[in-house]
Design a protein around this motif. Structure first.
Motif, PDB file in Angstrom:
ATOM      1  N   PRO A 135       2.091  -2.865  -8.332  1.00 24.15           N
ATOM      2  CA  PRO A 135       2.534  -1.933  -7.277  1.00 24.15           C
ATOM      3  C   PRO A 135       1.444  -1.596  -6.270  1.00 24.15           C
ATOM      4  CG  PRO A 135       3.407  -1.236  -9.404  1.00 24.15           C
ATOM      5  CD  PRO A 135       2.485  -2.386  -9.685  1.00 24.15           C
ATOM      6  N   GLU A 136       0.203  -1.472  -6.724  1.00 20.89           N
ATOM      7  CA  GLU A 136      -0.867  -1.098  -5.807  1.00 20.89           C
ATOM      8  C   GLU A 136      -1.237  -2.216  -4.837  1.00 20.89           C
ATOM      9  OE1 GLU A 136      -2.904  -2.244  -9.788  1.00 20.89           O
ATOM     10  OE2 GLU A 136      -1.059  -1.244  -9.102  1.00 20.89           O
ATOM     11  N   ARG A 137      -0.697  -3.409  -5.037  1.00 21.14           N
ATOM     12  CA  ARG A 137      -1.002  -4.531  -4.145  1.00 21.14           C
ATOM     13  C   ARG A 137       0.178  -4.895  -3.237  1.00 21.14           C
ATOM     14  NH1 ARG A 137      -5.832  -6.637  -5.238  1.00 21.14           N
ATOM     15  NH2 ARG A 137      -6.738  -6.380  -7.323  1.00 21.14           N
ATOM     16  N   ARG A 138       1.217  -4.094  -3.257  1.00 28.48           N
ATOM     17  CA  ARG A 138       2.419  -4.432  -2.495  1.00 28.48           C
ATOM     18  C   ARG A 138       2.365  -3.972  -1.042  1.00 28.48           C
ATOM     19  NH1 ARG A 138       6.993  -3.176  -7.204  1.00 28.48           N
ATOM     20  NH2 ARG A 138       6.121  -4.677  -8.705  1.00 28.48           N
ATOM     21  N   ILE A 139       1.333  -3.230  -0.689  1.00 25.90           N
ATOM     22  CA  ILE A 139       1.107  -2.825   0.702  1.00 25.90           C
ATOM     23  C   ILE A 139      -0.318  -3.216   1.071  1.00 25.90           C
ATOM     24  CG2 ILE A 139       1.016  -0.925   2.349  1.00 25.90           C
ATOM     25  CD1 ILE A 139       2.919   0.621   0.519  1.00 25.90           C
ATOM     26  N   ILE A 140      -0.474  -3.968   2.134  1.00 27.35           N
ATOM     27  CA  ILE A 140      -1.800  -4.369   2.586  1.00 27.35           C
ATOM     28  C   ILE A 140      -1.828  -4.357   4.108  1.00 27.35           C
ATOM     29  CG2 ILE A 140      -1.153  -6.812   2.384  1.00 27.35           C
ATOM     30  CD1 ILE A 140      -4.114  -7.439   1.908  1.00 27.35           C
TER      31      ILE A 140
ATOM     32  N   GLN B 227      -8.711 -12.075  -5.372  1.00 30.20           N
ATOM     33  CA  GLN B 227      -8.088 -10.816  -5.769  1.00 30.20           C
ATOM     34  C   GLN B 227      -8.772 -10.243  -7.003  1.00 30.20           C
ATOM     35  OE1 GLN B 227      -3.648  -9.960  -5.341  1.00 30.20           O
ATOM     36  NE2 GLN B 227      -3.773 -10.327  -7.535  1.00 30.20           N
ATOM     37  N   ASP B 228      -9.111 -11.115  -7.951  1.00 35.70           N
ATOM     38  CA  ASP B 228      -9.785 -10.656  -9.164  1.00 35.70           C
ATOM     39  C   ASP B 228     -11.196 -10.142  -8.882  1.00 35.70           C
ATOM     40  OD1 ASP B 228      -7.552 -11.293 -10.602  1.00 35.70           O
ATOM     41  OD2 ASP B 228      -8.346 -13.164 -11.451  1.00 35.70           O
ATOM     42  N   ARG B 229     -11.772 -10.563  -7.761  1.00 36.65           N
ATOM     43  CA  ARG B 229     -13.097 -10.072  -7.361  1.00 36.65           C
ATOM     44  C   ARG B 229     -13.020  -8.688  -6.727  1.00 36.65           C
ATOM     45  NH1 ARG B 229     -15.491 -15.539  -4.393  1.00 36.65           N
ATOM     46  NH2 ARG B 229     -15.835 -16.768  -6.315  1.00 36.65           N
ATOM     47  N   GLY B 230     -11.787  -8.204  -6.527  1.00 37.29           N
ATOM     48  CA  GLY B 230     -11.615  -6.874  -5.960  1.00 37.29           C
ATOM     49  C   GLY B 230     -11.209  -6.858  -4.513  1.00 37.29           C
ATOM     50  N   GLN B 231     -11.039  -8.026  -3.905  1.00 36.10           N
ATOM     51  CA  GLN B 231     -10.600  -8.076  -2.518  1.00 36.10           C
ATOM     52  C   GLN B 231      -9.093  -7.831  -2.424  1.00 36.10           C
ATOM     53  OE1 GLN B 231     -13.342 -11.920  -2.011  1.00 36.10           O
ATOM     54  NE2 GLN B 231     -12.160 -11.534  -0.145  1.00 36.10           N
ATOM     55  N   GLN B 232      -8.660  -7.202  -1.334  1.00 34.43           N
ATOM     56  CA  GLN B 232      -7.245  -7.080  -1.019  1.00 34.43           C
ATOM     57  C   GLN B 232      -6.865  -8.312  -0.206  1.00 34.43           C
ATOM     58  OE1 GLN B 232      -4.845  -4.710  -1.716  1.00 34.43           O
ATOM     59  NE2 GLN B 232      -6.258  -3.702  -3.128  1.00 34.43           N
ATOM     60  N   VAL B 233      -5.990  -9.150  -0.765  1.00 39.30           N
ATOM     61  CA  VAL B 233      -5.592 -10.379  -0.085  1.00 39.30           C
ATOM     62  C   VAL B 233      -4.081 -10.514  -0.130  1.00 39.30           C
ATOM     63  CG1 VAL B 233      -7.760 -11.589  -0.550  1.00 39.30           C
ATOM     64  CG2 VAL B 233      -5.870 -11.777  -2.186  1.00 39.30           C
TER      65      VAL B 233
END
Length: 608
Positions: free
Chosen positions: A443-448, A502-508
């Motif tokens: 859910p936290e990645r569904r808006i970028i 993404q696993d490195r913490g970037q928002q992609v």
């Protein structure tokens, strides 16, 4: 059993029926005319002689005299594709069963079956989507001999089943059945495989380690065990009533698998006009059946490729289905299953946990499926709450399926679903129309909201990754990947790369007019963007650094640049896509294909 349908299910169904009134009526009238006109009574003596020249003597008279049903087998067999290798022995068994019932069966023809796993990231992938229409056409040629009273379709994988359904709809005056082959037994876990792929993308392991992991995952006959397009097809065939209940996920070369092939042959022969239970495919392929299929897709977190295919399949049956239908149905359909890439389990685990029979039972009880539909198993979707077993004589019988999940980490009742809405969301904005699968996205990645980095193919993305250029938060835009540009290949090789970032913490996130594999998962991806860049789509206006907002919660996809709409479109040199490995043969498809929003088909006029 609850017979009251949820108001949104009823509303979407009525909307499809109203939108399709003219095309559906024309289709049904055509089927009624064909049922009377198209049969072997109209064949000349020379036609019939050619048709039976190679048949055993016991079959010849029956076919020529029209004394018994003749079943046409359309097969997608080849022994390179693991999912289709088991079909080698099906025709002989089907013929044996038909003869035991006083009927006959002939292999009407074969259709091509390409493996997306083999062509993934290769030039051949640019033929993959178009192969669906070729399969439909090849099946049409097979059945055009006008010898058959019913059809048995042997196919499983990504484009094969949709192509065969298009053919089944085109010959909708014939009863039909789909006879699957089933998934391979489980190998290494999909999580393990995905981990090694990411390690390889990051340079942490070599090709030898990657090849070992891949071969331990794809190791036997049958479909791949993740819940990608092939297994989503199998789900769809049960939800739409085109294959027998509980037949989707039985492993190949087992007694139950063979018994289901026998039972499927027996059943389709019962549905012929000669047998008195005439149930043509056009009655099965109703608006209600397609709505049931879309609900099933959402409830199980199935492949985004089915969005394209369902639109095209429906069009073949005279029905016009739109992206808003998927989105509205998704909003009221709970996600009940967690199968890789939406979870760690594979389809064998899902089947053991209660499988499709449990899902259908729950959705019927919730009023989220139409019960009153024709199926190959009989009238009513309740037949599909039953699972197949073997009796003491080795024949398939049906008993009530699971009434409770055997593993709630994999499968849950609708009242305790993993999320209250399904896996698919339609996106709208100044870029056009796209779709996103959110069932595997946290859910936290569904808006970028992030700046764009623009590429013209996936190899450019991978090169930028290796060069260390993909830093910070960004939206990866990969354009000129639509059907008119290069056949709309899957961009699955981007999954490990973007997953590492993404696993490195970037928002992609990914925005593309291309497709993603049914195995793609955790990275938010706005795909099937229409209009595509090659067709004047706004994605061709995007520049590096443009701020893009993707909001899967609100269904928005927007470029936040003041001058965006007034910009000229970027062009691309696509000459390299026009030839090699057969691509030169498909120029006519690239020219004729409709937009992704209409199913990306060259067989039907867009918007009609």
């Amino acid at each position: 059993m609850n017979t009251t349908v949820h108001p949104v299910i009823a509303e979407v169904t009525a909307r499809i029926e109203q939108r399709s009134q003219q095309t559906r009526n024309l289709y049904l009238a055509r089927m009624q005319q064909a049922a009377v006109r198209d049969n072997r009574h109209n064949l000349a003596c020379g036609n019939l002689a050619h048709a039976v020249a190679a048949s055993p003597a016991s079959d010849k008279f029956k076919i020529v005299a029209s004394k018994a049903p003749n079943l046409g087998i359309v097969t997608a067999y080849n022994d390179m594709l693991s999912a289709h290798q088991p079909f080698e022995t099906y025709p002989a068994l089907i013929k044996q069963v038909a003869r035991s019932l006083g009927a006959t069966a002939q292999v009407a023809g074969g259709v091509p079956a390409m493996c997306d796993g083999v062509t993934q990231g290769q030039p051949g992938m640019e033929l993959s989507l178009f192969s669906r229409d070729v399969i439909a056409m090849a099946a049409g040629i097979a059945l055009s001999h006008n010898l058959f009273d019913a059809a048995a379709f042997l196919g499983v994988c990504d484009k094969i089943v949709p192509g065969l359904v298009i053919a089944a709809a085109t010959f909708g005056y014939l009863p039909c059945v789909f006879l699957p082959a089933g998934p391979m037994v489980s190998g290494i876990s999909n999580d393990q495989k995905a981990k090694v792929r990411q390690q390889y993308a990051a340079g942490q392991v070599g090709r030898a380690e990657l090849l070992e992991a891949e071969m331990q995952s794809y190791h036997n006959v049958g479909t791949c065990t993740f819940y990608g397009t092939a297994n989503s097809n199998q789900m769809l065939m049960e939800f739409m009533g085109l294959q027998l209940p509980g037949s989707s996920f039985v492993n190949p070369n087992t007694p139950l698998r063979e018994a289901l092939t026998v039972a499927g042959t027996e059943q389709v022969l019962k549905l012929t006009a000669e047998a008195g239970q005439y149930t043509p495919a056009c009655e099965v392929l109703s608006a209600k059946a397609f709505v049931n299929g879309i609900v099933g897709l959402n409830a199980t977190g199935g492949s985004t490729n089915l969005v394209l295919h369902l639109i095209a399949m429906a069009r073949a049956a005279g029905l016009i289905v739109c992206l808003e239908d998927f989105s509205d149905l998704s909003a009221v359909t709970p996600l009940m299953a967690r199968v890789y890439p939406n979870g760690s389990a594979d389809v064998n685990h899902f089947h053991a946990a209660g499988g499709l029979q449990f899902v259908i039972r729950e959705l019927l009880a919730a009023g989220l499926l139409h019960e009153d539909v024709h199926t190959v198993a009989g009238f009513g979707l309740h037949h599909y709450t039953q699972e197949a077993k073997l009796n003491e004589q080795g024949k398939a019988i049906w008993v009530e399926g699971a009434t409770a999940s055997h593993d709630t980490d994999i499968l849950r009742p609708y009242t305790e679903a993993f999320q209250t809405s399904g896996g698919l969301v339609s996106l709208q904005g100044n870029l056009g129309e796209a779709v996103i699968k959110v069932s595997a996205v946290k859910p936290e990645r569904r808006i970028i909201e992030a700046p764009a980095k623009v590429f013209h193919d996936q190899e450019e993305v991978k090169a930028a990754f290796k060069a260390g250029e993909l830093t910070g938060d960004f939206v990866c835009v990969v354009r000129f990947q639509g059907p008119k540009a290069n056949g709309m290949p899957e961009l699955h090789s981007l999954t490990p790369v973007l997953g590492v970032l993404q696993d490195r913490g970037q928002q992609v996130a990914l925005v593309t007019d291309g497709r993603m594999s049914g195995a793609s998962g955790k990275v938010p991806a706005a795909i099937h963007l229409s209009p595509e860049a090659m067709d004047g789509g706004a994605i061709a206006k995007i520049r590096d650094g443009d701020l893009i907002r993707l909001d899967a919660e609100k269904g928005e996809l927007t470029v936040l640049a003041a001058d965006f709409e007034s910009r000229p479109n970027t062009t691309a040199n696509l000459a390299a896509n026009e030839a090699g490995l057969g691509r030169e043969l498909f120029q006519v498809f690239r020219q004729a294909v409709g937009p992704a929003s209409s199913g990306a088909s060259s067989l039907f006029a867009a918007g009609v």
